[in-house]
Design a protein around this motif. Sequence first.
Motif: not given
Lengths: 235, 235
Positions: B28-29, B31-33, B42, B102-103
Amino acid sequence: MINNSETLKQRRPKVLFFDVNETVLDLTQMKKHIGAALAGKEELLSLWFTTMLHYSLVTSASGQYKPFGHIGAAALQMVAANNDIIISEEDARKVITQAMQNLPAHPEVKEALTQLKKAGYTLVAFTNSSNEGLKNQFKNAGLTDYFDERLSVEDSGKFKPFTNTYVWGAHKMGVQLEECMLIAAHGWDVAGALWAGWRAAFVSRPGQQIFPLAPKTEIVETDLKKVTEILVTYT
Amino acid sequence: MINNSETLKQRRPKVLFFDVNETVLDLTQMKKHIGAALAGKEELLSLWFTTMLHYSLVTSASGQYKPFGHIGAAALQMVAANNDIIISEEDARKVITQAMQNLPAHPEVKEALTQLKKAGYTLVAFTNSSNEGLKNQFKNAGLTDYFDERLSVEDSGKFKPFTNTYVWGAHKMGVQLEECMLIAAHGWDVAGALWAGWRAAFVSRPGQQIFPLAPKTEIVETDLKKVTEILVTYT
């Protein structure tokens, strides 16, 4: 644009192999059919097409073979399901057949092929589509008589860009790898051809990119007319 | 849900191989990057991820190897370029490293792994990520001590789902193909494992679908806790 040396530029490939979907055939109309099956979400077309390509290689990497149209239908079911749309296998296959077998040639294609033929080139269609699918595509696009040979990966057992498939294509035409040139609008296809020992020309149609980690093709042009203008200068 | 016979259900696989990205780690995180690199779009994440998977197989099918992160960066450059965004190779690689290394683990993962370990299972991480990438991913997610072994396809030379890679994984662990079970949230991964002669459990995380043309996995559950509840009943 020519990326390579003068020497290579002047050497004529013995056989020109043309990718079919997107390179020769215009996929614009396909959007309507696929978009309609995806509740109007035409922005999912790229995802569907890439999923189809991915799963074609998943199948080959696993030592299996399924017709490209069936893989396209399965990809459609998967992309649809991720968007809360349920499509049966039967309906998905109907959509894909309708969408992929009724495509026109890009506007410059027939003239380019005629010019290359007149210049003495041997022209081969070389596609991931099945034999039957390709036959119908060419019939509907009026392209059947423009090519000396039609080759489908169905007879090699593995989808492009498996190295074996380019080796098989060269063998079928009775030429060496370095005597072949692939003309394609897909980065993965020209990458596979170059890595197999073929030469390649990239047709940079809208929405198509080269694979940045692959060797460079000797020709990069926006359509087949421009590719042809270079090839007819080869001797 | 168990798809298979009572007999098979009760037989315990000797080694459990876990896919990492999406199956164990929560993307999920990411997606931001990726979304930030794609000018906030996105909705292109799925297309980027599928393009990365496609080109990983393009590379293997051509007898080449490139690190998964480099292929991910190349895919990012390609998807970006198709949306009129230019990203340099250097910047793309930075984005991918930051995005993929970094997940966090999915919330149920550590408890599930602890329970499987306690039940006597051998647990192996089995990933398309590079050795270095996997090491960093596990360090940052606090997962290093939960697995008996970490295997990266980097050492087999071909990405999943090439059959050779599952054969290599079984050989590395000193077991037969039918003694292996893959646990993965990707249809292509469980398809490849089954076609290679492994058993498989599909984790149906949001946005993930089985490949309709592949054999069925014996377990389909929505998370690793539920998969674990079945596996601990095997004897």
